[in-house]
Each structure stands twice: as C-alpha cells, then as structure tokens.
Design a protein around this motif. Sequence first.
Motif, PDB file in Angstrom:
ATOM      1  N   ILE A 142       0.839  -1.209   0.000  1.00 26.07           N
ATOM      2  CA  ILE A 142       0.000   0.000   0.000  1.00 26.07           C
ATOM      3  C   ILE A 142       0.872   1.257   0.000  1.00 26.07           C
ATOM      4  N   LEU A 143       1.945   1.268   0.792  1.00 24.68           N
ATOM      5  CA  LEU A 143       2.814   2.446   0.821  1.00 24.68           C
ATOM      6  C   LEU A 143       3.473   2.680  -0.533  1.00 24.68           C
ATOM      7  N   ASP A 144       3.852   1.616  -1.220  1.00 22.46           N
ATOM      8  CA  ASP A 144       4.405   1.775  -2.573  1.00 22.46           C
ATOM      9  C   ASP A 144       3.372   2.380  -3.515  1.00 22.46           C
ATOM     10  N   LYS A 145       2.124   1.966  -3.368  1.00 23.09           N
ATOM     11  CA  LYS A 145       1.048   2.530  -4.195  1.00 23.09           C
ATOM     12  C   LYS A 145       0.817   4.008  -3.863  1.00 23.09           C
ATOM     13  N   ILE A 146       0.875   4.349  -2.587  1.00 23.40           N
ATOM     14  CA  ILE A 146       0.708   5.754  -2.187  1.00 23.40           C
ATOM     15  C   ILE A 146       1.860   6.591  -2.742  1.00 23.40           C
ATOM     16  N   LEU A 147       3.079   6.070  -2.638  1.00 21.56           N
ATOM     17  CA  LEU A 147       4.242   6.780  -3.200  1.00 21.56           C
ATOM     18  C   LEU A 147       4.058   7.023  -4.696  1.00 21.56           C
ATOM     19  N   ALA A 148       3.632   6.007  -5.413  1.00 18.44           N
ATOM     20  CA  ALA A 148       3.426   6.148  -6.860  1.00 18.44           C
ATOM     21  C   ALA A 148       2.325   7.168  -7.142  1.00 18.44           C
ATOM     22  N   GLU A 149       1.278   7.159  -6.350  1.00 16.27           N
ATOM     23  CA  GLU A 149       0.165   8.092  -6.568  1.00 16.27           C
ATOM     24  C   GLU A 149       0.595   9.537  -6.338  1.00 16.27           C
ATOM     25  N   THR A 150       1.457   9.767  -5.356  1.00 15.34           N
ATOM     26  CA  THR A 150       1.882  11.144  -5.086  1.00 15.34           C
ATOM     27  C   THR A 150       2.722  11.715  -6.216  1.00 15.34           C
ATOM     28  N   GLU A 151       3.291  10.848  -7.035  1.00 17.17           N
ATOM     29  CA  GLU A 151       4.095  11.315  -8.164  1.00 17.17           C
ATOM     30  C   GLU A 151       3.247  11.703  -9.372  1.00 17.17           C
ATOM     31  N   THR A 152       1.974  11.350  -9.353  1.00 23.03           N
ATOM     32  CA  THR A 152       1.090  11.737 -10.457  1.00 23.03           C
ATOM     33  C   THR A 152       0.617  13.172 -10.229  1.00 23.03           C
ATOM     34  N   LYS A 153       0.269  13.826 -11.272  1.00 26.22           N
ATOM     35  CA  LYS A 153      -0.243  15.199 -11.169  1.00 26.22           C
ATOM     36  C   LYS A 153      -1.700  15.244 -11.603  1.00 26.22           C
ATOM     37  N   GLU A 154      -2.390  14.127 -11.476  1.00 26.70           N
ATOM     38  CA  GLU A 154      -3.769  14.040 -11.935  1.00 26.70           C
ATOM     39  C   GLU A 154      -4.724  14.745 -10.971  1.00 26.70           C
ATOM     40  N   THR A 155      -5.853  15.165 -11.488  1.00 23.70           N
ATOM     41  CA  THR A 155      -6.830  15.894 -10.667  1.00 23.70           C
ATOM     42  C   THR A 155      -7.456  14.999  -9.601  1.00 23.70           C
ATOM     43  N   TRP A 156      -7.437  13.704  -9.784  1.00 22.22           N
ATOM     44  CA  TRP A 156      -8.044  12.801  -8.821  1.00 22.22           C
ATOM     45  C   TRP A 156      -7.042  12.303  -7.773  1.00 22.22           C
ATOM     46  N   GLN A 157      -5.868  12.904  -7.703  1.00 23.89           N
ATOM     47  CA  GLN A 157      -4.835  12.432  -6.789  1.00 23.89           C
ATOM     48  C   GLN A 157      -5.332  12.348  -5.345  1.00 23.89           C
ATOM     49  N   ASN A 158      -5.953  13.393  -4.823  1.00 26.07           N
ATOM     50  CA  ASN A 158      -6.403  13.353  -3.425  1.00 26.07           C
ATOM     51  C   ASN A 158      -7.465  12.286  -3.199  1.00 26.07           C
ATOM     52  N   THR A 159      -8.313  12.042  -4.198  1.00 26.77           N
ATOM     53  CA  THR A 159      -9.312  10.981  -4.077  1.00 26.77           C
ATOM     54  C   THR A 159      -8.629   9.619  -3.979  1.00 26.77           C
ATOM     55  N   MET A 160      -7.611   9.406  -4.806  1.00 21.16           N
ATOM     56  CA  MET A 160      -6.867   8.143  -4.755  1.00 21.16           C
ATOM     57  C   MET A 160      -6.098   8.009  -3.437  1.00 21.16           C
ATOM     58  N   LEU A 161      -5.481   9.090  -2.969  1.00 19.16           N
ATOM     59  CA  LEU A 161      -4.770   9.044  -1.691  1.00 19.16           C
ATOM     60  C   LEU A 161      -5.734   8.683  -0.567  1.00 19.16           C
ATOM     61  N   SER A 162      -6.931   9.255  -0.603  1.00 17.40           N
ATOM     62  CA  SER A 162      -7.939   8.956   0.415  1.00 17.40           C
ATOM     63  C   SER A 162      -8.306   7.477   0.399  1.00 17.40           C
ATOM     64  N   ALA A 163      -8.512   6.935  -0.798  1.00 16.05           N
ATOM     65  CA  ALA A 163      -8.871   5.522  -0.922  1.00 16.05           C
ATOM     66  C   ALA A 163      -7.745   4.633  -0.379  1.00 16.05           C
ATOM     67  N   TYR A 164      -6.509   4.930  -0.749  1.00 14.09           N
ATOM     68  CA  TYR A 164      -5.383   4.140  -0.252  1.00 14.09           C
ATOM     69  C   TYR A 164      -5.232   4.277   1.260  1.00 14.09           C
ATOM     70  N   MET A 165      -5.481   5.465   1.791  1.00  7.58           N
ATOM     71  CA  MET A 165      -5.357   5.661   3.234  1.00  7.58           C
ATOM     72  C   MET A 165      -6.413   4.858   3.988  1.00  7.58           C
ATOM     73  N   ARG A 166      -7.617   4.754   3.454  1.00 11.99           N
ATOM     74  CA  ARG A 166      -8.646   3.924   4.083  1.00 11.99           C
ATOM     75  C   ARG A 166      -8.177   2.467   4.146  1.00 11.99           C
ATOM     76  N   ILE A 167      -7.597   1.995   3.058  1.00 16.38           N
ATOM     77  CA  ILE A 167      -7.102   0.612   3.023  1.00 16.38           C
ATOM     78  C   ILE A 167      -5.917   0.465   3.970  1.00 16.38           C
ATOM     79  N   TYR A 168      -5.018   1.420   3.953  1.00 15.05           N
ATOM     80  CA  TYR A 168      -3.810   1.402   4.766  1.00 15.05           C
ATOM     81  C   TYR A 168      -4.138   1.287   6.251  1.00 15.05           C
ATOM     82  N   TRP A 169      -5.150   2.022   6.692  1.00 13.07           N
ATOM     83  CA  TRP A 169      -5.481   2.022   8.123  1.00 13.07           C
ATOM     84  C   TRP A 169      -6.338   0.857   8.539  1.00 13.07           C
ATOM     85  N   CYS A 170      -6.505  -0.112   7.663  1.00 13.09           N
ATOM     86  CA  CYS A 170      -7.241  -1.329   8.036  1.00 13.09           C
ATOM     87  C   CYS A 170      -6.335  -2.349   8.690  1.00 13.09           C
ATOM     88  N   ILE A 171      -5.087  -1.980   8.940  1.00 11.35           N
ATOM     89  CA  ILE A 171      -4.162  -2.930   9.575  1.00 11.35           C
ATOM     90  C   ILE A 171      -4.584  -3.213  11.001  1.00 11.35           C
TER      91      ILE A 171
END
Length: 171
Positions: A142-171
């Motif tokens: 998940i952290l690798d996916k978050i790192l990759a997402e932060t390198e994108t400049k897409e308009t949906w970046q924060n939406t994707m970060l939010s989705a990954y963070m929800r998954i990340y905090w399911c530990i």
Amino acid sequence: MYLYKEEIVIPQYPFEPDAATGNPLFRINRNDCVVNYKRSDFLVPHRKDYYFMAFVKMGSSRHWIDMTPYDLKPDKFYFTTPHQVHLKEDAEPFTGIALSFHKEFLLTADNASLKELPIIQNPQNGHELSLTKGDLKFIEDILDKILAETETKETWQNTMLSAYMRIYWCI
C-alpha cells in the motif's frame, strides 16, 4: 513572598507541503539508510501540528512521545497525532517510509470517515504497532502505491490518496 512561575513554551513545527509534489496537505517520503535530523534537533522538546506515521523496515532510534520512551525497531509502525510532545534522543540511519498529513486533509469530503478511525482518534494514546509478516507485506504494498500516486499530477490524486489511506489504516 512572591513566587515567579515561568511558562515553558514548547515550539510547534508546522506541516510543510511536499516539496516534490506541491501537495499542501499530504506528503510521503522513502528513507533509505538516512538520518534526516540535524544534531541541534536532538534533546529539544517540540510539537507537530500534523499527523505523522512511519513504517520502519530496518534501523533504530530512540524518541520520546508525551514523556514515554520508544525504541524504534525494524518491522514496526509508529504514529503520532497533532500537538503531542516529541523529543529525539538518538537516531541511527533507517530504511522505511514516513508519511505526514495536515489535519485539514481529514476535513475534505473524501476523508470525512477517516477521522473516525481508531488510529486517528488514538483512544489508548498508543504510538507503536507490531506487525505480522502478512501485515508487513500488505503495508509495504500500500505504501508503494501511495508513493506512486503522489508522483502523479492528476486531478483525482487526493481521491486516490484517500482511498489508499482507508485501506492502509485497516491494519
């Protein structure tokens, strides 16, 4: 007789936007055998006005959070919430990933549910999670996916970060 009571002011460090991506609310960094601290930062109590989380893969250090010592160890996950008192006692080079986000990150519509999670509320005032082998693999992915997402400049970046963070905090 007059007693003079001097108020002790503990410096508070503000959230700094990610220099590489420009994101004003979220940043993530991979650390590969580095120490990012200046020697003048050691043994100086301070607060952060943001959430901080670190996955330590290898290495060690010693930090205090709200008067409790923590020996950072490999394969552990550490987290703090805003305004807690931090003190760095010792730091050795480490490998891992650290992420930080401003409390306003939790106020966006995409993240409203995140602020209710136990790791954010922190009812037991904990700061360390031990991870199973399955957790380690999951978190690294998940952290690798978050790192990759932060390198994108897409308009949906924060939406994707939010989705990954929800998954990340399911530990």
